[in-house]
Design an enzyme around this catalytic site. Structure first.
Site, PDB file in Angstrom:
ATOM      1  N   ASP A 137      32.558  30.925  47.292  1.00  0.00           N
ATOM      2  CA  ASP A 137      31.518  30.712  48.301  1.00  0.00           C
ATOM      3  C   ASP A 137      32.151  30.180  49.586  1.00  0.00           C
ATOM      4  O   ASP A 137      33.236  29.606  49.554  1.00  0.00           O
ATOM      5  CB  ASP A 137      30.515  29.653  47.809  1.00  0.00           C
ATOM      6  CG  ASP A 137      29.544  30.204  46.771  1.00  0.00           C
ATOM      7  OD1 ASP A 137      29.411  31.425  46.652  1.00  0.00           O
ATOM      8  OD2 ASP A 137      28.896  29.383  46.084  1.00  0.00           O
ATOM      9  N   ARG A 187      31.546  39.223  50.528  1.00  0.00           N
ATOM     10  CA  ARG A 187      30.089  38.992  50.650  1.00  0.00           C
ATOM     11  C   ARG A 187      29.781  38.649  52.110  1.00  0.00           C
ATOM     12  O   ARG A 187      30.390  37.746  52.675  1.00  0.00           O
ATOM     13  CB  ARG A 187      29.668  37.826  49.762  1.00  0.00           C
ATOM     14  CG  ARG A 187      28.194  37.444  49.927  1.00  0.00           C
ATOM     15  CD  ARG A 187      27.870  36.108  49.270  1.00  0.00           C
ATOM     16  NE  ARG A 187      28.116  36.104  47.849  1.00  0.00           N
ATOM     17  CZ  ARG A 187      28.338  34.993  47.132  1.00  0.00           C
ATOM     18  NH1 ARG A 187      28.361  33.811  47.722  1.00  0.00           N
ATOM     19  NH2 ARG A 187      28.545  35.066  45.838  1.00  0.00           N
TER      20      ARG A 187
HETATM   21  P1  FDA Z   1      16.487  34.954  56.689  1.00  0.00           P
HETATM   22  O1  FDA Z   1      16.755  33.509  56.505  1.00  0.00           O
HETATM   23  O2  FDA Z   1      16.144  35.443  58.052  1.00  0.00           O
HETATM   24  O3  FDA Z   1      15.361  35.376  55.652  1.00  0.00           O
HETATM   25  C1  FDA Z   1      14.776  36.654  55.623  1.00  0.00           C
HETATM   26  C2  FDA Z   1      13.548  36.579  54.736  1.00  0.00           C
HETATM   27  O4  FDA Z   1      13.937  36.272  53.389  1.00  0.00           O
HETATM   28  C3  FDA Z   1      12.590  35.445  55.105  1.00  0.00           C
HETATM   29  O5  FDA Z   1      11.681  35.853  56.081  1.00  0.00           O
HETATM   30  C4  FDA Z   1      11.929  35.157  53.775  1.00  0.00           C
HETATM   31  O6  FDA Z   1      10.953  36.109  53.483  1.00  0.00           O
HETATM   32  C5  FDA Z   1      13.045  35.340  52.795  1.00  0.00           C
HETATM   33  N1  FDA Z   1      13.774  34.087  52.538  1.00  0.00           N
HETATM   34  C6  FDA Z   1      15.013  33.766  52.956  1.00  0.00           C
HETATM   35  N2  FDA Z   1      15.388  32.558  52.469  1.00  0.00           N
HETATM   36  C7  FDA Z   1      14.355  32.113  51.748  1.00  0.00           C
HETATM   37  C8  FDA Z   1      14.145  30.921  50.982  1.00  0.00           C
HETATM   38  N3  FDA Z   1      15.061  29.970  50.889  1.00  0.00           N
HETATM   39  N4  FDA Z   1      12.953  30.789  50.335  1.00  0.00           N
HETATM   40  C9  FDA Z   1      12.013  31.756  50.408  1.00  0.00           C
HETATM   41  N5  FDA Z   1      12.170  32.903  51.112  1.00  0.00           N
HETATM   42  C10 FDA Z   1      13.320  33.075  51.783  1.00  0.00           C
HETATM   43  N6  FDA Z   1      25.469  30.986  52.740  1.00  0.00           N
HETATM   44  C11 FDA Z   1      26.648  30.394  53.025  1.00  0.00           C
HETATM   45  O7  FDA Z   1      26.775  29.731  54.056  1.00  0.00           O
HETATM   46  N7  FDA Z   1      27.708  30.537  52.167  1.00  0.00           N
HETATM   47  C12 FDA Z   1      27.627  31.278  51.030  1.00  0.00           C
HETATM   48  O8  FDA Z   1      28.615  31.373  50.290  1.00  0.00           O
HETATM   49  C13 FDA Z   1      26.388  31.905  50.742  1.00  0.00           C
HETATM   50  N8  FDA Z   1      26.239  32.660  49.610  1.00  0.00           N
HETATM   51  C14 FDA Z   1      25.083  33.395  49.442  1.00  0.00           C
HETATM   52  C15 FDA Z   1      24.970  34.274  48.372  1.00  0.00           C
HETATM   53  C16 FDA Z   1      23.870  35.066  48.251  1.00  0.00           C
HETATM   54  C17 FDA Z   1      23.788  36.036  47.123  1.00  0.00           C
HETATM   55  C18 FDA Z   1      22.812  34.986  49.206  1.00  0.00           C
HETATM   56  C19 FDA Z   1      21.621  35.872  49.146  1.00  0.00           C
HETATM   57  C20 FDA Z   1      22.898  34.081  50.242  1.00  0.00           C
HETATM   58  C21 FDA Z   1      24.016  33.267  50.364  1.00  0.00           C
HETATM   59  N9  FDA Z   1      24.104  32.341  51.382  1.00  0.00           N
HETATM   60  C22 FDA Z   1      25.314  31.728  51.630  1.00  0.00           C
HETATM   61  C23 FDA Z   1      22.887  31.956  52.162  1.00  0.00           C
HETATM   62  C24 FDA Z   1      22.751  32.767  53.427  1.00  0.00           C
HETATM   63  O9  FDA Z   1      23.751  32.412  54.335  1.00  0.00           O
HETATM   64  C25 FDA Z   1      21.373  32.546  54.080  1.00  0.00           C
HETATM   65  O10 FDA Z   1      21.235  31.205  54.395  1.00  0.00           O
HETATM   66  C26 FDA Z   1      20.199  32.978  53.223  1.00  0.00           C
HETATM   67  O11 FDA Z   1      20.488  34.114  52.501  1.00  0.00           O
HETATM   68  C27 FDA Z   1      18.974  33.296  54.106  1.00  0.00           C
HETATM   69  O12 FDA Z   1      19.300  34.318  55.015  1.00  0.00           O
HETATM   70  P2  FDA Z   1      18.664  35.782  54.986  1.00  0.00           P
HETATM   71  O13 FDA Z   1      19.763  36.731  55.291  1.00  0.00           O
HETATM   72  O14 FDA Z   1      17.931  36.032  53.746  1.00  0.00           O
HETATM   73  O15 FDA Z   1      17.740  35.827  56.265  1.00  0.00           O
END
Ligand code: FDA
Length: 311
Positions: A137, A187
C-alpha cells in the site's frame, strides 16, 4: 475543508479514544472491516469469492514504532497466507494480501527501511509459496520515496510485488511511466492522505484529471494495471481504455473497497471483468475508518448524528 479537519483529527489520541468507545462505532466499522481476526477475514474472503470477486486482504495497523510489533505483523501475514493456501483461496492469486510498509517497520526510529524490507521479503516468500501475490500500500507523502525504493529493491527477488500510485500527487504521472514495465503490478488510486500543495493536487477535479492522465500510461504499458476507484466516470474511462488498448478482461483488474458500492462490484464482475475487493481485518481499524469517513461527508454526518443522539 471537512476532509482536511477529519484527517488531522485522526492523529488525536483523545478523539481516537472517544470514537473507539462509542456505541455506534461498531456498526460503521462492520460496514468497512471484515472482523477482528483471521477466521473472520477468511470467512468474508470466502463469501466474496463465491460471488466471483477477487480479494486483497489487509491486516489493519500502521505507524508501528516498535520492531517486535513490526515482526508480529509480518508473522500474522505469514500465518494468514498459510491459511489461505490450506483453504485453496490463494490459488492463482485469487486472494492476495496488501501490506502497509509502516505496519512492518518503515516508520521505526532506527533502521526502518531495512526492517520493513526484511519483513516484506518474509511476506512475499510466504505469498509465493501460497501461489499468490503481495501489494505494498502507499501511505502519506512522507513515505512515498522510501516505499518505492522498497518495492524496487524487492522486485529483483519478487517481480510480482505490486505497488500503489496516488493520482493526487504531482509526481505520479512520472512514476506511472517508470513503473509501466513488463510484469509490473501497479494499483492506481486517488490517494487517501493529506499532502501539502507543493506536492499534491488539492481539488477533486485536479485529482480526477491526474487519474485520467495516469490511467492510459498504465493501460498502454507492459505491466498489469489495478485500477482502484469507485468513481463511475473513471470506471467508464477505464473500460474505454481497456477496449482501446486491446487488453481484454485478463489484462487488468478493477479494485474497490469492502463495503463501498458492492452492487457495482458485482455488476462489473458480471461483465466478465476482474474485480478485486480490498478487505481489511483486525482490531486496529481507527486510521482506516477515519479515511473512509473523510471520503464521504454523508458517512461522517450519519456517524456524528449517531454519536450525538447517544451522548
Ligand atoms: P471518490 O472519493 O470520488 O468516490 C467516488 C464515489 O465512490 C463516491 O461518490 C461514493 O459513491 C463512493 N465512495 C467512495 N468512497 C466511499 C466511502 N468511503 N464510503 C462510501 N462510498 C464511497 N489510498 C491510498 O492513499 N493508498 C492506498 O494504498 C490505497 N489503496 C486502495 C485500494 C483500493 C482497492 C481502493 C479502492 C482504494 C485505495 N485507496 C488507497 C483509497 C483511494 O485513494 C481513495 O481514497 C478511495 O478509493 C476513494 O476514491 P474514489 O476513487 O473511489 O473516488
Amino acid at each position: 475543508m471537512l476532509r482536511r479537519m477529519l484527517l488531522a483529527a485522526s492523529a488525536s489520541d483523545l478523539i481516537r479514544a472517544m470514537v473507539v468507545a462509542a456505541p455506534p462505532t461498531a456498526g460503521v466499522v462492520a460496514r468497512y472491516v471484515a472482523g477482528d481476526d483471521t477466521a473472520a477475514a477468511v470467512a468474508a474472503a470466502t463469501r466474496l469469492r463465491a460471488r466471483g470477486l477477487l480479494v486483497t486482504l489487509d491486516y489493519l495497523g500502521e505507524d508501528t514504532t516498535d520492531a517486535d510489533q513490526a515482526a508480529a505483523v509480518a508473522a500474522e501475514y505469514v500465518a494468514l497466507l498459510a491459511r489461505l493456501r490450506a483453504d485453496g483461496l490463494a490459488r492463482g492469486g485469487a486472494v492476495e494480501v496488501s501490506v502497509k510498509p509502516t505496519a512492518i517497520g518503515l516508520h521505526l526510529p532506527e533502521h526502518g527501511e531495512k526492517t520493513a524490507a526484511a519483513n516484506l521479503a518474509r511476506i512475499c516468500a510466504a505469498a509465493r509459496d501460497a501461489g499468490t501475490t503481495v501489494t505494498a500500500d502507499m501511505e502519506d507523502h512522507t513515505h512515498v520515496e522510501a516505499t518505492l525504493r522498497l518495492v524496487r529493491e524487492l522486485r529483483d527477488d519478487f517481480p510480482d510485488l505490486g505497488c500503489v500510485i496516488q493520482s493526487q500527487l504531482r509526481r505520479s504521472l512520472a512514476d506511472c511511466a517508470e513503473l509501466a514495465g513488463p510484469r509490473s503490478r501497479v494499483r492506481l488510486c486517488k490517494g487517501a492522505y493529506q499532502a501539502p500543495e507543493q506536492l499534491a493536487f488539492t481539488t477533486r477535479a485536479e485529482v480526477d484529471r491526474s487519474f485520467a492522465r495516469c490511467l492510459p500510461v498504465l493501460m498502454s504499458g507492459r505491466g498489469y494495471p489495478m485500477i482502484a476507484t469507485h468513481d463511475p466516470r473513471l470506471i467508464r474511462i477505464t473500460a474505454a481504455q481497456a477496449e482501446l488498448t486491446g487488453r481484454g478482461h485478463s489484462g487488468f483488474e478493477y479494485q474497490m473497497l469492502y463495503g463501498v458500492r458492492p452492487a457495482e462490484q458485482e455488476r462489473l464482475a458480471g461483465t466478465g471483468a476482474q474485480v478485486r475487493v480490498y478487505l481489511p481485518y483486525g482490531r486496529d481499524w481507527y486510521g482506516y475508518l477515519v479515511r473512509r469517513l473523510a471520503e464521504r461527508p454523508a458517512n461522517l454526518a450519519f456517524f456524528l448524528r449517531s454519536l450525538a443522539s447517544r451522548s
